[in-house]
Each structure stands twice: as structure tokens, then as C-alpha cells.
Design a protein around this motif. Structure first.
Motif, mmCIF file in Angstrom:
data_model
loop_
_atom_site.group_PDB
_atom_site.id
_atom_site.type_symbol
_atom_site.label_atom_id
_atom_site.label_comp_id
_atom_site.label_asym_id
_atom_site.label_seq_id
_atom_site.Cartn_x
_atom_site.Cartn_y
_atom_site.Cartn_z
ATOM 1 N N UNK A 40 0.742 -1.039 -0.104
ATOM 2 C CA UNK A 40 0.025 0.066 -0.100
ATOM 3 C C UNK A 40 1.007 1.215 -0.167
ATOM 4 N N UNK A 41 1.280 1.766 -1.363
ATOM 5 C CA UNK A 41 2.147 2.896 -1.364
ATOM 6 C C UNK A 41 3.540 2.384 -0.785
ATOM 7 N N UNK A 42 3.952 3.145 0.206
ATOM 8 C CA UNK A 42 5.278 2.390 0.848
ATOM 9 C C UNK A 42 5.252 1.625 1.860
ATOM 10 N N UNK A 43 4.077 1.069 2.218
ATOM 11 C CA UNK A 43 3.760 0.268 3.514
ATOM 12 C C UNK A 43 3.664 -1.112 2.692
ATOM 13 N N UNK A 44 4.551 -1.952 3.528
ATOM 14 C CA UNK A 44 4.388 -3.671 3.324
ATOM 15 C C UNK A 44 3.654 -4.273 4.377
ATOM 16 N N UNK A 45 2.585 -4.671 4.037
ATOM 17 C CA UNK A 45 1.646 -5.108 4.981
ATOM 18 C C UNK A 45 1.255 -6.629 5.049
ATOM 19 N N UNK A 46 1.517 -7.146 6.190
ATOM 20 C CA UNK A 46 1.095 -8.472 6.231
ATOM 21 C C UNK A 46 -0.017 -8.737 7.299
ATOM 22 N N UNK A 47 -1.035 -9.382 6.809
ATOM 23 C CA UNK A 47 -2.611 -9.458 7.475
ATOM 24 C C UNK A 47 -2.156 -10.372 8.460
ATOM 25 N N UNK A 48 -3.091 -10.060 9.590
ATOM 26 C CA UNK A 48 -2.951 -10.696 11.106
ATOM 27 C C UNK A 48 -3.505 -12.188 10.738
ATOM 28 N N UNK A 49 -2.805 -13.269 11.184
ATOM 29 C CA UNK A 49 -3.246 -14.501 11.236
ATOM 30 C C UNK A 49 -3.109 -15.291 9.644
ATOM 31 N N UNK A 50 -2.536 -14.533 8.792
ATOM 32 C CA UNK A 50 -2.312 -15.040 7.565
ATOM 33 C C UNK A 50 -0.911 -15.769 7.465
ATOM 34 N N UNK A 56 2.159 -5.448 10.548
ATOM 35 C CA UNK A 56 0.936 -6.375 10.759
ATOM 36 C C UNK A 56 -0.097 -5.018 10.999
ATOM 37 N N UNK A 57 -1.011 -5.246 10.103
ATOM 38 C CA UNK A 57 -2.087 -4.148 10.264
ATOM 39 C C UNK A 57 -3.432 -4.862 9.926
ATOM 40 N N UNK A 58 -3.854 -4.832 11.315
ATOM 41 C CA UNK A 58 -5.326 -5.757 11.361
ATOM 42 C C UNK A 58 -5.909 -5.349 12.843
ATOM 43 N N UNK A 59 -7.133 -4.576 12.729
ATOM 44 C CA UNK A 59 -7.707 -4.625 13.983
ATOM 45 C C UNK A 59 -7.632 -5.705 15.061
ATOM 46 N N UNK A 60 -7.505 -5.499 16.371
ATOM 47 C CA UNK A 60 -7.428 -6.681 17.202
ATOM 48 C C UNK A 60 -7.797 -6.207 18.654
ATOM 49 N N UNK A 61 -8.225 -7.249 19.276
ATOM 50 C CA UNK A 61 -8.455 -7.040 20.943
ATOM 51 C C UNK A 61 -7.017 -6.812 21.637
ATOM 52 N N UNK A 62 -7.011 -6.108 22.485
ATOM 53 C CA UNK A 62 -5.686 -6.237 23.201
ATOM 54 C C UNK A 62 -4.500 -5.657 22.622
ATOM 55 N N UNK A 63 -3.319 -5.678 23.191
ATOM 56 C CA UNK A 63 -2.273 -5.073 22.372
ATOM 57 C C UNK A 63 -0.929 -6.078 22.999
ATOM 58 N N UNK A 64 0.225 -6.053 22.328
ATOM 59 C CA UNK A 64 1.465 -6.809 22.524
ATOM 60 C C UNK A 64 1.935 -7.195 21.219
ATOM 61 N N UNK A 65 3.297 -8.035 21.471
ATOM 62 C CA UNK A 65 3.834 -8.723 20.513
ATOM 63 C C UNK A 65 3.342 -9.684 19.968
ATOM 64 N N UNK A 66 2.321 -10.295 20.446
ATOM 65 C CA UNK A 66 1.607 -11.680 19.965
ATOM 66 C C UNK A 66 0.062 -11.411 19.973
ATOM 67 N N UNK A 67 -0.455 -12.078 18.855
ATOM 68 C CA UNK A 67 -1.951 -12.194 19.018
ATOM 69 C C UNK A 67 -2.504 -13.343 19.326
#
Length: 402
Positions: A276-286, A377-388
Motif C-alpha cells: 500500500x504505497x510505501x507500506x509492506x503489509x502482512x495481514x494478521x493470522x495470515x 502487521x495491520x489488522x484491528x485486534x483486541x488487546x495489545x502486545x507482540x503476539x496475537x
């Protein structure tokens, strides 16, 4: 509206004279030739730095880069050769192990001595004394001469005094690394409390995780020059890239001639990403796939390819290499690649950096790439931290009376 500066350094340079004579006797005997036996060493060159009220600034760089010298100049411990430094407010400094302590005095006596040096009256010290001793955790040794203290006890007492003198500016050198882990956590909690209170902190540290966690600004120094001044994540990337470049140049230059490497990392691609333009995006849980490419110009001994994933501030997340996975790599000349795949990855939202390493199985390092790749990693998620983590919540409501 910008905050006023608590510290302002303008055109600061610091020169030290390095004498080659081995003893004072040699310097006196060879006095006429002494000028030929000394060199000028510039620890700092033309540093311009403004530190606003309420900021936390991290000074980083390799050993000998000028970090501690700059901290001492900011604190007024040493004077610059050229330029000027202006400061406002009360300052507390933790620059060297045992600085400000007299070895023949007890811990109690040194608390009063140190507090007086930092500007407290005896009545103020009386008021803070119990809190200082309690924070230090060395009540049993407070009436023992400090020359019998361990290095950790020195740091405990010195830090306890420094943070209880109500400073506007706190200067902290690497000495906190001496304390044990529980005390380091206590120190970090106290520094974070200072930040919430709007105090100004200048911190020297070799810990990227510590700098990334505490600092809102990073200054990178190299051989006395300021390489970078800005966002911590960008500053730590500049620092890591500089380290690797210096090491590789040192290894590649032999006998004054540049030696081209026979094995090098060509790159690491985030093969499963969206752009996405200059962003390299990996979807969560992909599925996350990192394609590691390397080039050999001559046959090699058995090789090991490694990757490491870190946060943008340098905090390690995960690392693995082909030796751990019992994978043999091609060692013939040419271009090769190996895919590291992570099905349904569990990384939390945020920005990540990938490092690459190439070495022989015998342990000799051949090449490093840092950063080799970045992704988000760009995906709305509940909570925060290094792991989902998948989370389920059950609320147990009390039974109602009929």
C-alpha cells in the motif's frame, strides 16, 4: 506551542590530549620533545542539542563515540573546549559508580554528603532519608563504610539519593546495568514516574530495548559526531546499520585493498505481503513467508542462514536459523534462496524489522544484513502486545434471589 529548553548546547566540542610517554618521569626527561609525544583527541565535535522540558532523550553509540563525555558536559562535570551549554533547574546525575561517595564514610553519612552536593539542606535530607534508605534496600548496611559495599549496593544508594532530591533534570549513565534485575525494574518504574510528572531525563544506554521503551527521542553519536537526532525507532535503525557497516568494512578491507566477499546476503523479501504505497503489509493470522536470498561466488563450507524478527525499537520477537531446523543449504557458486514460512502467524499489530545472517556451520560470520526487510502487521485486534491471542471472556454473574 513548543516547550522551553531545559538544556541547550551550542557548537560543543571537547578535546583531550593523549600523551604517548609511559610515565611522568619520561615526560619530564623528554620535556623538550614532549609536543611530539602527544596527540589531540576530539571526543565531541560541533554538537548542537536542545532538550525541552519533559522530554526523555537517549544517547546511543558504540564505545568511544562520545556519549558519556556529552552527558558530563551537559551536567557541567567537564567544560567544553569550544561552544557553550546552558541549563536551568535542579539537576541530579548518576554518571559513575560511586561518584560523590567517600569510601571512609558510612552509607548514612554519604547520603547526607551526596544530598548536600545535589543541593538539599540537612532538614530536607532528614525528611527524605527514610524513603531513600527504603528505596535502596540496604537498611542493614546503612551504617557500614561504603568501601565495603558491592558495586550493586553503590548503585542502589546513589540512585536512591538522586531520585529523591526532586530534580528537574536527571542524567543517567550506563551504571544502572550493575544492579540486579528487581532493582533495575524498580529504577525503570521510578523513571517512568518521573516522565509522568513531566521531568526531563537524559539517558545513556547500550540497551536498545531500554531506549525504545523509555525515550521519546534518540541521539546517535559516532566518533564524537552527531549522526542522528529524532524518533527512537529510526535512531536505533541508524545505530544498528552503522555497527554492521563498520564491522563489514573492517572485515572486507585487508592489507589496504578491498576484498569482495565470496558469500553475501542478496536480500530478504516479505513474499506474502501486500503493498500500500510505501507500506509492506502482512495481514494478521495470515501465512508469513520470508524469502532469504544469498549469492556465492566460490564454493563454500557448510552454511547457516538465519533470520530474526524485532520490533521497530529493537526488542527481539523471534529468531531461527537453518542449523536449528536441520536444513542443509546449497554451497555451490550462484544465486540461492530459502523460504522461512510461518503459517497463520500470531504477531500482534505493529511495525517489525527483519535481520539476516549468513555464517559457516563452524561459526565464522560471512555476512549480516540489518535491516534486511521491514513490514507492518495491520489488522484491528483486541488487546495489545507482540503476539496475537484469541481471547474468550466468561462473566459469572451471581444468582439473583427470588
Amino acid at each position: 506551542m513548543s516547550m522551553p529548553s531545559l538544556v541547550s548546547a551550542s557548537g560543543v566540542s571537547k578535546r583531550f590530549v593523549l600523551h604517548k610517554d609511559k610515565s611522568l618521569k619520561e615526560r619530564l626527561v623528554n620535556f623538550s620533545a614532549s609536543r611530539r609525544h602527544k596527540d589531540d583527541f576530539w571526543a565531541l565535535r560541533d554538537i548542537d542539542l536542545d532538550i525541552p522540558v519533559g522530554s526523555t532523550v537517549g544517547l546511543v553509540g558504540h564505545n568511544g563515540s562520545g556519549k558519556s563525555t556529552l552527558l558530563k558536559v551537559v551536567g557541567g562535570i567537564i567544560q567544553p573546549t569550544t561552544g557553550s551549554v546552558t541549563r536551568r533547574g535542579r539537576m541530579a546525575a548518576l554518571l559513575e559508580l560511586g561518584a560523590g561517595f567517600h569510601p571512609d564514610l558510612t552509607g548514612r553519612e554519604n547520603v547526607y554528603l551526596n544530598a548536600a552536593i545535589l543541593g538539599l539542606t540537612r532538614k530536607e535530607t532528614d525528611r527524605y532519608f527514610d524513603a531513600i534508605v527504603d528505596f535502596s534496600g540496604i537498611e542493614s548496611f546503612i551504617d557500614t563504610q561504603v568501601k565495603f559495599y558491592s558495586s550493586g549496593m553503590y548503585v542502589r544508594l546513589a540512585f536512591a539519593v538522586a531520585v529523591h532530591v526532586d530534580p528537574d533534570l536527571l542524567l543517567v549513565d550506563e551504571v544502572l546495568a550493575v544492579g540486579d534485575e528487581p532493582f533495575q525494574r524498580k529504577c525503570m518504574d521510578k523513571i517512568e514516574e518521573f516522565q509522568r510528572e513531566g521531568r526531563t531525563i537524559v539517558l545513556v544506554s547500550h540497551s536498545a530495548e531500554q531506549v525504545g521503551r523509555l525515550c521519546d527521542r534518540v541521539v546517535v553519536l559516532n566518533h564524537g559526531n552527531m549522526l542522528f537526532d529524532g524518533d527512537p525507532a529510526d535512531g536505533l535503525r541508524v545505530l544498528r546499520f552503522g555497527f554492521e557497516q563498520e564491522r563489514l568494512e573492517h572485515e572486507r578491507v585487508h592489507g589496504g585493498e578491498l576484498v569482495e566477499p565470496e558469500a553475501r546476503i542478496a536480500g530478504i523479501d516479505v513474499a506474502s505481503a501486500e503493498f500500500d504505497q510505501e507500506r509492506i503489509i502482512v495481514r494478521a493470522a495470515s501465512d508469513l513467508t520470508l524469502r532469504y536470498r544469498y549469492t556465492l561466488s566460490a564454493p563454500q563450507n557448510p552454511l547457516v542462514a538465519g533470520i530474526a524478527i524485532e520490533t521497530s525499537t529493537g526488542q527481539p520477537v523471534y529468531g531461527v536459523n537453518t542449523k536449528m531446523l536441520d536444513i542443509d543449504l546449497p554451497t555451490t557458486p550462484g544465486d540461492h534462496s530459502v523460504d522461512f514460512s510461518f503459517p497463520n502467524h500470531t504477531l500482534g499489530s505493529g511495525n517489525y524489522i527483519v535481520r539476516g545472517s549468513l555464517e559457516e556451520k563452524a561459526g565464522r560470520s560471512l555476512d549480516r544484513l540489518n535491516p534486511a526487510a521491514t513490514f507492518e502487521v495491520d489488522q484491528p485486534q483486541h488487546g495489545s502486545g507482540l503476539v496475537r491471542l484469541d481471547v474468550r471472556v466468561a462473566v459469572d454473574e451471581p444468582a439473583r434471589e427470588a
